[in-house]
Each structure stands twice: as structure tokens, then as C-alpha cells.
Scaffold this active site. Structure first.
Site, short mmCIF file in Angstrom:
data_model
loop_
_atom_site.label_atom_id
_atom_site.label_comp_id
_atom_site.label_asym_id
_atom_site.label_seq_id
_atom_site.Cartn_x
_atom_site.Cartn_y
_atom_site.Cartn_z
N LYS A 138 0.88 -1.24 -0.08
CA LYS A 138 -0.09 -0.01 -0.05
C LYS A 138 0.78 1.36 -0.01
O LYS A 138 2.13 1.26 -0.08
CB LYS A 138 -0.83 0.06 1.26
CG LYS A 138 -1.87 -1.04 1.09
CD LYS A 138 -3.01 -0.78 2.26
CE LYS A 138 -4.04 -1.89 2.37
NZ LYS A 138 -4.87 -1.97 3.55
N HIS A 141 2.62 6.67 3.41
CA HIS A 141 2.09 8.08 3.03
C HIS A 141 2.82 8.95 4.17
O HIS A 141 3.78 8.49 4.91
CB HIS A 141 0.63 8.22 3.33
CG HIS A 141 0.16 7.46 4.67
ND1 HIS A 141 0.34 7.84 5.94
CD2 HIS A 141 -0.57 6.20 4.91
CE1 HIS A 141 -0.44 7.13 6.64
NE2 HIS A 141 -0.83 6.17 6.25
N HIS A 144 3.39 7.88 7.73
CA HIS A 144 4.40 6.92 7.94
C HIS A 144 5.73 7.54 8.01
O HIS A 144 6.80 7.21 8.74
CB HIS A 144 4.54 5.67 6.87
CG HIS A 144 3.40 4.92 6.80
ND1 HIS A 144 2.47 4.98 5.80
CD2 HIS A 144 2.55 4.33 7.82
CE1 HIS A 144 1.36 4.08 6.07
NE2 HIS A 144 1.49 3.58 7.46
N1 ARG Z 1 0.47 -0.18 9.74
C1 ARG Z 1 -0.38 0.59 10.52
C2 ARG Z 1 -0.95 1.80 9.42
O1 ARG Z 1 -0.23 2.22 8.44
C3 ARG Z 1 0.33 1.23 11.44
C4 ARG Z 1 0.73 0.11 12.74
C5 ARG Z 1 0.90 1.13 14.17
N2 ARG Z 1 1.24 0.00 14.92
C6 ARG Z 1 0.61 -0.75 15.84
N3 ARG Z 1 0.85 -1.53 16.37
N4 ARG Z 1 -1.02 -0.85 15.25
O2 ARG Z 1 -1.98 2.37 9.70
#
Ligand code: ARG
Length: 578
Positions: A138, A141, A144
Site C-alpha cells: 500500500k 504516506h 508513515h
Molecule cells: N500499519 C499501520 C498503518 O499504516 C500502523 C501500525 C501501527 N502500530 C500498531 N501497533 N498498530 O496504519
């Protein structure tokens, strides 16, 4: 240690006030430098003392301050005692101040400020910092990117303070997107493209298969089936998934390296597929799981059916959700790392998610849930690269490098550089990080490339420029003057302001360590750079008598050292030339 001055003042105060010095140290603060006049070096806020005393009658603070000041005496450390608005002010013996600060900066090196009395008695802790955490296939963004630089900063700071830090990247590496990807890759994937640029190719496949699946039910169906095969542990499907994941991580590692960021562990949601099932069983055995009519399972956190406190933890087909996997991950990390603190860095949109996860852990009987902390940040609007909205981290880095190279080419003072690409990247990254760290992390802001790269004003470019300039000063004069100097020569207001400012570094680190906001350090470093610019203009080295030149050089070297320390904590690599 603000060079032990605080401790020395505290011990005198302790005799007068009959309080242990440890209770007083944090009430004594270095006075921020003011451009107007020479200020005292430290001040004691009488107000904060009264708070310590739990005295709520609050007698007139000014009178208290004056009475207290009368009882105090100057000594070898303190040369002047006065009072201000509810404060007692202390001026440190000038020569002692100069000598101690310069000596400490050089002796402590990268630990300057971190060995301070403000941090004493702070036991080292085991801290897990989870950050960056992009989703495979994905978009990467701006959120991140922010998580990456903020998490890196927090991890750097905690590590510098002597804690044992584990950096975890928790990838979005599971879910229906891999069903789509599996199907999509069979339809329009190319092995060579996957090998040469996996992130780009997987994203293309993902976009295309999403479109197809919207029009063609068969594609959607086969994506579902592929994901089901994954969930059931089908070897062939898993092998393809593993390849996608491995190649993506490999490429990410290369890009994180450009950012100066590393992780101790690449974990991900996929790790917790089975453990999530155990969590569901556990919730059930504790009577916390409720089945709904739709066949899903939920936890009611309010206990009274309030819909806003209901968290879904199982789909109707029995598979886990984001929250379930986070529960499993937290429990697993506790077992593995026995952490004293775990910090999650994501945008504020996930605030409720983490609240619910922590709350569920709590009602499951895990007291350590209170050691978990979510550090949320605001939204950045309008970051665009030449290719459009941010899709890949690498695009942002390339854009930064390109724009900075153009900027540098247009500036006359730019030096001949051995590796202009690398310098441009490091200066550009500094610019990006400073822009991002200037305000409260929780605030949203509008992104502007122009503002980021301004060389004048409060930008990362200015910090890098200052660092490079100070470095070249040392290169030019270093060997000639450093042995022969007399610190008594550093009495000009410009020098004193710098020394006073250097004295405050530990306090600024302390503040950032308390609220995890980098802005304290950012504004400190910007002020330091402004002070250095003024001093650079007025305190000449060339044509000064050797003992003066040497003393000034020492001062500039101390500034550069502290500037570099602060920049590195923020995740910036200081450049020596630009
Ligand atoms: N991959 C998730 C996202 O892009 C963020 C993960 C954050 N960490 C967690 N332990 N949920 O939204």
C-alpha cells in the site's frame, strides 16, 4: 550536570530551607538568555518550592523570595544573589562558569547534558519503541514518514539517556490486501520487476487488481480465496507472500539507511495470526467476548453496551482484526522484552484504537497495560513530489535531494563538495526534520517545500550551515591556536550569552524526555545557531592575540559539539561542508 552548579546552589538552599538538596534541584533552572541585558545564570522559583511544601496558603511570594535571598550568601560558585518576579537569582562566578562549561562540553562529548544532575537517580529502563510501520503493497504516506522520524527521535533520546531501547517496525503485512496481491501477481505480475523494484511493482499490481476486482466478481472471489489459503497456512500461497514481504523489507532497509534509521526487529501483523486466536480464547475464558447477531465477536469496554466503547475483535469467519493482532503483539512483546515502557508512534487518527487496546489489556488482567503509551501526531497536508502525492518513501528522499542540489547550485557560497548528492540529502533531511519538529507533534500543518528549504530563518538548512561554518573555522585555525588560550578572555556579552545558553542544554533535554516533544531541542539549537552567527561576526580569530584567538576557538568548538549532539538526537547527520 549543568556542570554541578545546580547542585551547589541546592546544597546552600538546603541548609537554609531544611529540605534535602534532591528536592530542590529541579526547582533551580538556568535562565534563558535574553537579548536585552545580561541576566543571572540560574533562578529558583519560590512558587515551585511552595508547591513542594504543599503549602496552599501562598503567602506573598515576592516577600518570600526577598527573605530567602537575605539568608543566602555568595560563595566560590555564586558571585551575586538577587531577586526577580517571585524568584531568587544566582549569578555564577564568571571565570568558573567559563572554565567549567567549556571543560564539561569537551570532556563529556556526546554525553554533554545527559550526565546532568537532572537525570541522576533515573534507573535505566527497557523501552520498546514501535514506529514507521508501513503497509506492504500500500501507499507509504506522509503519516508513515512522520512516524519514522518521530519514533527515531524518541528512540535516540531514550538511548542517549542510558535506557535499553528496542526499535520495532510493525509492518502491515497481513490482511485481504495479500489476497488481492496474490491474485493480482498471477494476473499481471512480472518476476523481474518484482526483483528490481518490489515496492513499486507490488503497488502497481495492487492498484490494478483493485480496479479489476471492483468490476469483475471472479477476481474479487479469487482474491478472497487466496487470502483464505494464506490464513489456512497453504504452503504455496505462503511462499509467494513471504517473497513479497522479504523483498519489500530488503528495499525498505536500503531506504531507511538513507534516512539514518534502523530497526532491531521487523515484525508485523502476520506474526500474530495464530496468537490472535489464543487471545480470542483468553477473552472468551474471561467472559469478556460477546458474539453478535452478525457472527462477529466484540468486547464491550464500557460494560453497558455503549456503542462507542465496543471493539470488534473477530470477523464472522473467525479471523482476527487489527485490534486483536495488537493485543497479541503487546502480550508477545511483554514476554519477549519484559519492557518497562512501550511507545507506539502513529497519527492521531489511531488514538481511539490504542485507547481500546490498552483498556482491553487492562481488563484482561495485564497490569502492565499502563506501561503502554501512544504518542500521536497531527496530519501534514499538501506534501507532493514530482510524481504526485507521496506514495513511496524513496520519492520523498529523491525530491529532497534534487531540490536541495538545485538550491545549493544557486547559492554562491556553496563549496566544492566531494559528494554533493550526499550533502544535499543530509541538508535536505535536516530541513524536513526541523520543519516537522518545530511545533507540537499533535498539531497539523501545511507542508511547503519553499519554507522547508529557506536558508535564512529558522530552518534545518540554517543549522547545517552553522555546523559546517564552525567546522571550517576549526579546520582553518585549529592546529595553530588550541593549545595557547586564556579563558579569561571570554568576557564579551556574546561569549557569555553562549556560555549561558550551553548551560541550559540539560534542561532542554530533560523537558523533551518528559513530554517526548522535540520542539524544545529544536528551538534551543536554533537559538544556539543565532548566537553563533553573532559571535562569528564579532569575535574574530584572525588577527587576534593568540590567547584570545585560542579562547574563542574553544568556545566555537564547544558550540559545534553541542549543536552536533542535538542534531544527532533529532535524527540529523551534521555536515562538515556545504
Ligand atoms: N500499519 C499501520 C498503518 O499504516 C500502523 C501500525 C501501527 N502500530 C500498531 N501497533 N498498530 O496504519
Amino acid at each position: 550536570m549543568a556542570c554541578g552548579f545546580r547542585r551547589s546552589i541546592a546544597s546552600q538552599l538546603s541548609r537554609v530551607l531544611d529540605l534535602p538538596p534532591e528536592n530542590l534541584i529541579k526547582s533551580i533552572s538556568a535562565v534563558p538568555i535574553s537579548r536585552k541585558e545580561e541576566v543571572a545564570d540560574f533562578q529558583l522559583s519560590v512558587d515551585s518550592l511552595l508547591e513542594n511544601n504543599n503549602d496552599h496558603s501562598r503567602p506573598d511570594i515576592q516577600i518570600q523570595a526577598m527573605r530567602l535571598a537575605e539568608k543566602l550568601k555568595c560563595d566560590t560558585v555564586v558571585s551575586e544573589i538577587s531577586t526577580g518576579q517571585g524568584t531568587v537569582n544566582f549569578k555564577i562566578n564568571r571565570e568558573l562558569l567559563t572554565k567549567t562549561v567549556l571543560q564539561q562540553v569537551i570532556e563529556d562529548g556526546s554525553k554533554y547534558g545527559l550526565k546532568s544532575e537532572l537525570f541522576s537517580g533515573l534507573p535505566p529502563k527497557r523501552i520498546v519503541v514501535e514506529f514507521s510501520s508501513p503497509n506492504v503493497a500500500k501507499k507509504f504516506h506522509v503519516g508513515h514518514l512522520r512516524s519514522t522520524i518521530i519514533g527515531n527521535f524518541i528512540a535516540n533520546l531514550k538511548e542517549a539517556l542510558g535506557h535499553q531501547v528496542t526499535r520495532i517496525n510493525y509492518l502491515g503485512d497481513w490482511g485481504l490486501q495479500f489476497g488481492l496481491l496474490g491474485t493480482g501477481f498471477q494476473l499481471f505480475g512480472y518476476e523481474e520487476k518484482l526483483q528490481s523494484s518490489p515496492l513499486q511493482h507490488l503497488f502497481e499490481v495492487y492498484v490494478q487488481v483493485n480496479k479489476e476486482a471492483a468490476d469483475d466478481k471472479n477476481v474479487a472471489q479469487s482474491a478472497h480465496e487466496f487470502f483464505q489459503r494464506l490464513e489456512l497456512g497453504d504452503m504455496q500461497a505462503l511462499a509467494l507472500w513471504q517473497k513479497f514481504r522479504d523483498l519489500s523489507i530488503e528495499e525498505y532497509m536500503r531506504i531507511y539507511k538513507r534516512l539514518g534509521v534502523h530497526f532491531d526487529e521487523y515484525s508485523g501483523e502476520s506474526f500474530y495470526r495464530e496468537k490472535s486466536q489464543e487471545v480470542l480464547k483468553l477473552l472468551d475464558s474471561k467472559g469478556l467476548l460477546q458474539k453478535t447477531l452478525k457472527g462477529t465477536a466484540v468486547v464491550d469496554l464500557s460494560g453497558n453496551g455503549d456503542p462507542s466503547s465496543i471493539c470488534t475483535v473477530m470477523r464472522s469467519d473467525g479471523t482476527s482484526l487489527y485490534a486483536t493482532r495488537d493485543l497479541a503483539a503487546a502480550i508477545d512483546r511483554m514476554e519477549k522484552y519484559n519492557f518497562d515502557k512501550m511507545i507506539y508512534v502513529t497519527d492521531k487518527g489511531q488514538k481511539k484504537h490504542f485507547q481500546q487496546v490498552f483498556q482491553m489489556l487492562q481488563i484482561m488482567g495485564y497490569d502492565w497495560a499502563e506501561r503502554c503509551q501512544h504518542v500521536p501526531f497531527g496530519v501534514v497536508q499538501g506534501m507532493k513530489t514530482r510524481r504526485g502525492d507521496v506514495t513511496f518513501l524513496e520519492d520523498v528522499l529523491n525530491e529532497i535531494r534534487l531540490r536541495m542540489l538545485q538550491n545549493m547550485a544557486s547559492i554562491k557560497t556553496t563549496k566544492e563538495l566531494e559528494n554533493p548528492q550526499e550533502t544535499a540529502e543530509q541538508v535536505g533531511l535536516a530541513a524536513l526534520i526541523i520543519q516537522d519538529f518545530r511545533g507540537f507533534l499533535l498539531s497539523d500543518y501545511q507542508f511547503s517545500w519553499d519554507r522547508v528549504f529557506q536558508s535564512r530563518g529558522d530552518t534545518g538548512v540554517f543549522l547545517q550551515y552553522t555546523h559546517a561554518r564552525l567546522h571550517s573555522l576549526e579546520e582553518t585555525f585549529g592546529c595553530g591556536y588550541l593549545n595557547d588560550f586564556n579563558i579569561a578572555c571570554l568576557q564579551e556579552p556574546q561569549s557569555v550569552s553562549i556560555l549561558q545558553h550551553l548551560l541550559r542544554f540539560d534542561e532542554v533535554l530533560y523537558r523533551s524526555s518528559q513530554d517526548l516533544q522535540p520542539r524544545h531541542i529544536v528551538s534551543y539549537l536554533l537559538t544556539l545557531s543565532h548566537l553563533a552567527a553573532v559571535a562569528h561576526r564579532t569575535l574574530h580569530i584572525r588577527n587576534s592575540p593568540p590567547e584570545v584567538a585560542g579562547a574563542r576557538l574553544h568556545l566555537f568548538r564547544a558550540v559545534r559539539s553541542v549543536l552536533a549532539n542535538g542534531m544527532k538526537l533529532l535524527g540529523i547527520t551534521p555536515v562538515c561542508r556545504m
